[in-house]
Design an enzyme around this catalytic site. Structure first.
Site, PDB file in Angstrom:
ATOM      1  N   ASP A   1       4.177  48.493  61.137  1.00 41.93           N
ATOM      2  CA  ASP A   1       4.165  49.249  59.880  1.00 41.93           C
ATOM      3  C   ASP A   1       3.005  50.237  59.881  1.00 41.93           C
ATOM      4  O   ASP A   1       2.007  50.056  60.595  1.00 41.93           O
ATOM      5  CB  ASP A   1       4.033  48.301  58.684  1.00 41.93           C
ATOM      6  CG  ASP A   1       5.249  47.401  58.523  1.00 41.93           C
ATOM      7  OD1 ASP A   1       6.354  47.844  58.916  1.00 41.93           O
ATOM      8  OD2 ASP A   1       5.093  46.275  58.023  1.00 41.93           O
TER       9      ASP A   1
ATOM     10  N   HIS B   1       8.334  51.936  64.663  1.00 39.13           N
ATOM     11  CA  HIS B   1       8.371  51.550  63.250  1.00 39.13           C
ATOM     12  C   HIS B   1       9.238  50.314  62.998  1.00 39.13           C
ATOM     13  O   HIS B   1       9.194  49.724  61.916  1.00 39.13           O
ATOM     14  CB  HIS B   1       8.875  52.728  62.395  1.00 39.13           C
ATOM     15  CG  HIS B   1       8.162  52.850  61.082  1.00 39.13           C
ATOM     16  ND1 HIS B   1       7.710  51.768  60.373  1.00 39.13           N
ATOM     17  CD2 HIS B   1       7.818  53.941  60.352  1.00 39.13           C
ATOM     18  CE1 HIS B   1       7.126  52.163  59.259  1.00 39.13           C
ATOM     19  NE2 HIS B   1       7.165  53.493  59.228  1.00 39.13           N
TER      20      HIS B   1
END
Length: 421
Positions: free
Chosen positions: A397, A393
């Site tokens: 995204d 992450h």
């Protein structure tokens, strides 16, 4: 008599130390030149060390699981003739000299020719000790097969190879089928409590997975894909393939992965978190998670984007066999930019795979199941497969991951697009 000190040679690639995974000999054993002494594991691969001389083992350095520095003594052997300890700089040059002077032809004929009349007397002394050990050392098998045999309590000398004198996993399976002894426990049999040291490949996996979960904030996205048309195409291709390898789902999925990556460069990347740099790769070096007897290994399909489905199918088979037999090279086990992991028909309905650090994503197809599904007003039988992706992450995204999987989905659900240039 003399003492030969065999030092751990330079394995290359800047390796400073190696872990002792298993010993094939014990102190007191007689070994022939080129007989296996030990399996050692580096960060890249398992390496089998063989004896450069014929002699009797007088000393072994280290227990299984210990690290040994390059250049330190691995084993000492008592050999015939005047043989000095191996000099510091290079172990290799000394090795050929020792056996040339000490070849076994002298000791073996001597008892028979020198004392022909009392034949029963000389025979018992040399034979019981060296002969069985030497016989064991001559068994040909990969490190993975040796380890599995050791774990099962099977003496490789008792296993009859099916071909070319080399014991393979299939030979062990056949041995187990016909012989319930040798440490083999039938299904359902009671097992004793045991302690198993985490060493070798299992330790590497443990350290790698722990580091991945510790450093990478994972998230997983799963989408459902209708692969009915794709499975029909695969069946047609296999029916007319001729001498080409049989297609599984993987070459088709890899093709879809590679075709969509140019629009999602953040997926095909490696993150150097110390330098704070994301290295996006133009080529797709696809890691292929492969289960072996030694544990999970990740051989790499180089430049997967430049291969057609048949070339991918051949490379998948070749690399999987190399990994399982312990013959994969360090180059074949490193440098991946994205990893694919699959459990095949046992793939479950969804998975949350752990990223192969320092990559930033890993893709996992799940098993294909046939279920009813609406197509317009009709309910039809459809072949469905869930596709999972875990991402870092810090780099990827959620929107990027979902968009990427849906781009793969579009190709897999419309196979004509998949094979179009």
């Amino acid at each position: 008599m003399g003492t030969f000190s065999f030092k751990l040679p330079d394995i290359g690639e800047g390796i400073a130390e190696a872990e002792i995974v298993s010993w094939h000999v014990a102190v007191g054993d007689m070994v022939e030149e080129d007989a296996p002494l030990a399996d050692l594991m580096t960060d890249k691969a398992t390496v089998e060390m063989t004896s450069p001389v014929t002699g009797r083992i007088t000393r072994l350095s280290g227990e299984v699981g210990e690290m040994l520095a390059i250049g330190s003594i691995l084993a000492e052997l008592e050999v015939e003739g005047d043989v000095d300890a191996q000099p510091e700089p290079e172990p290799a040059p000394e090795a050929p000299a020792a056996p040339a002077e000490v070849k076994e032809p002298d000791p073996v004929p001597e008892p028979v020719e020198a004392k022909p009349e009392p034949e029963p007397k000389p025979e018992p002394e040399p034979a019981p000790d060296p002969a069985p050990v030497a016989e064991r050392q001559r068994v040909l098998a990969s490190p993975a097969v040796r380890k599995r045999a050791k774990d099962l309590g099977i003496d490789l000398a008792d296993v009859k190879p099916a071909e070319d004198g080399r014991v393979r996993h299939g030979d062990l399976d056949a041995f187990l089928s016909y012989n319930a002894g040798g440490g083999y426990r039938p299904a359902g049999g009671k097992r004793e409590d045991e302690q198993v040291r985490v060493i070798g490949m299992r330790r590497r996996i443990a350290e790698s997975m722990a580091a991945s979960k510790r450093h990478i904030p994972h998230f997983t996205y799963v989408d459902e894909i209708d692969v009915t048309k794709l499975e029909e195409l695969r069946a047609d291709l296999n029916a007319t393939r001729g001498a080409k390898p049989k297609l599984t789902m993987l070459p088709l999925l890899i093709t879809a992965i590679c075709k969509t990556l140019p629009d999602f460069p953040m997926i095909n990347a490696r993150y150097d978190d110390e330098a704070g740099i994301v290295n996006r790769s133009g080529a797709v070096h696809l890691g292929m998670a492969t289960q072996t007897d030694a544990g999970l290994m990740v051989p790499v399909i180089r430049n997967a984007e430049s291969r057609n489905i048949w070339q991918l199918a051949s490379e998948i088979v070749r690399l999987a066999e190399a990994a399982r037999s312990g013959n994969a090279t360090s180059q074949e086990l490193s440098g991946s930019t994205l990893t694919l992991t699959s459990l095949g028909p046992m793939g479950g309905i969804a998975s949350t795979p752990v990223i192969n650090r320092p990559e930033v994503a890993i893709i996992a197809p799940n098993k294909v199941v046939e279920r009813p599904m609406f197509r317009g007003d009709k309910v039809v039988a459809a072949k469905l497969m869930n596709l999972s992706i875990s991402c870092d992450h810090r780099v990827v995204d959620g929107w990027d991951a979902a968009s990427y999987v849906q781009a793969i989905k579009r190709l897999l659900e419309t196979p004509a697009l998949l094979l179009a240039d």
